[in-house]
Design a protein around this motif. Structure first.
Motif, short mmCIF file in Angstrom:
data_model
loop_
_atom_site.label_atom_id
_atom_site.label_comp_id
_atom_site.label_asym_id
_atom_site.label_seq_id
_atom_site.Cartn_x
_atom_site.Cartn_y
_atom_site.Cartn_z
N LYS A 135 39.05 40.36 35.91
CA LYS A 135 37.96 39.50 35.45
C LYS A 135 38.12 38.08 35.97
N TYR A 136 39.36 37.61 36.09
CA TYR A 136 39.60 36.28 36.64
C TYR A 136 39.30 36.27 38.14
N ARG A 137 39.74 37.30 38.82
CA ARG A 137 39.51 37.39 40.26
C ARG A 137 38.02 37.43 40.56
N ARG A 138 37.26 38.14 39.73
CA ARG A 138 35.81 38.20 39.89
C ARG A 138 35.20 36.80 39.77
N ARG A 139 35.63 36.05 38.77
CA ARG A 139 35.11 34.70 38.57
C ARG A 139 35.54 33.79 39.72
N LEU A 140 36.79 33.92 40.18
CA LEU A 140 37.27 33.12 41.31
C LEU A 140 36.43 33.38 42.56
N LEU A 141 36.11 34.64 42.80
CA LEU A 141 35.28 34.98 43.96
C LEU A 141 33.86 34.44 43.80
N GLN A 142 33.32 34.48 42.60
CA GLN A 142 31.99 33.91 42.37
C GLN A 142 32.00 32.42 42.67
N ILE A 143 33.05 31.73 42.25
CA ILE A 143 33.17 30.30 42.53
C ILE A 143 33.27 30.06 44.03
N ALA A 144 34.07 30.85 44.70
CA ALA A 144 34.24 30.70 46.15
C ALA A 144 32.92 30.91 46.89
N TYR A 145 32.20 31.97 46.54
CA TYR A 145 30.93 32.25 47.20
C TYR A 145 29.92 31.14 46.95
N LYS A 146 29.82 30.69 45.70
CA LYS A 146 28.87 29.63 45.37
C LYS A 146 29.24 28.34 46.07
N SER A 147 30.55 28.02 46.12
CA SER A 147 31.01 26.79 46.76
C SER A 147 30.67 26.80 48.24
N VAL A 148 30.82 27.93 48.88
CA VAL A 148 30.49 28.04 50.31
C VAL A 148 29.00 27.78 50.53
N THR A 149 28.16 28.32 49.67
CA THR A 149 26.71 28.12 49.84
C THR A 149 26.31 26.67 49.59
N ILE A 150 27.01 26.02 48.64
CA ILE A 150 26.72 24.60 48.37
C ILE A 150 27.16 23.75 49.55
#
Length: 150
Positions: A135-150
């Protein structure tokens, strides 16, 4: 007081996931924040704005300021002062747990690139203990993907 690393090693040896251990500690009930965030994500995914407003009213009554701001991100009513408050809060925490990661994930839409870079500085050190937990890894990946798009 045992360190997180020691507890994590013992759980790994017993083949007990951290999420299951958290449930055991909480009498098999997810904690309020975790349950609330799940409800918020479901409401957002189904685009149920009325449910999000209902959750906002509910959490506002509890007095949980950070959780209230989290819901405001989904309503689009978060102020720049609140964004700055979250940024300062997250910068001053050495190790981020699930709620802090979720708070960062939700508020990241409102951050400019400089704010985002500041929060991502030493990101790996703030989250290194959780990378193996799904569940933490999932959230970390969501942050990474969103950060890249920003």
């Amino acid at each position: 007081m045992m360190s997180f690393e020691r507890i994590d090693l013992m759980l790994e040896e017993m083949q007990v996931p951290l999420a299951e251990y958290e449930l055991i500690v909480n009498n098999y009930m997810p904690n309020f924040q975790e349950f609330f965030i799940l409800e918020l994500e479901i409401a957002e995914f189904s685009q149920n704005r009325d449910k999000i407003k209902e959750l906002y009213s509910e959490v506002k009554e509890t007095g949980n300021h950070l959780l209230t701001i989290t819901v405001k991100t989904k309503l689009g009513t978060i102020s720049q002062t609140e964004v700055k408050e979250i940024e300062t809060y997250l910068c001053n925490i050495e190790e981020w747990g699930y709620f802090k990661l979720t708070l960062f994930y939700f508020v990241s839409d409102y951050l400019n690139v400089n704010q985002l870079e500041l929060l991502l500085f030493n990101f790996d050190k703030r989250c290194e203990n959780y990378c193996r937990v799904l569940k933490y890894r999932r959230r970390l990946l969501q942050i990474a993907y969103k950060s890249v798009t920003i």
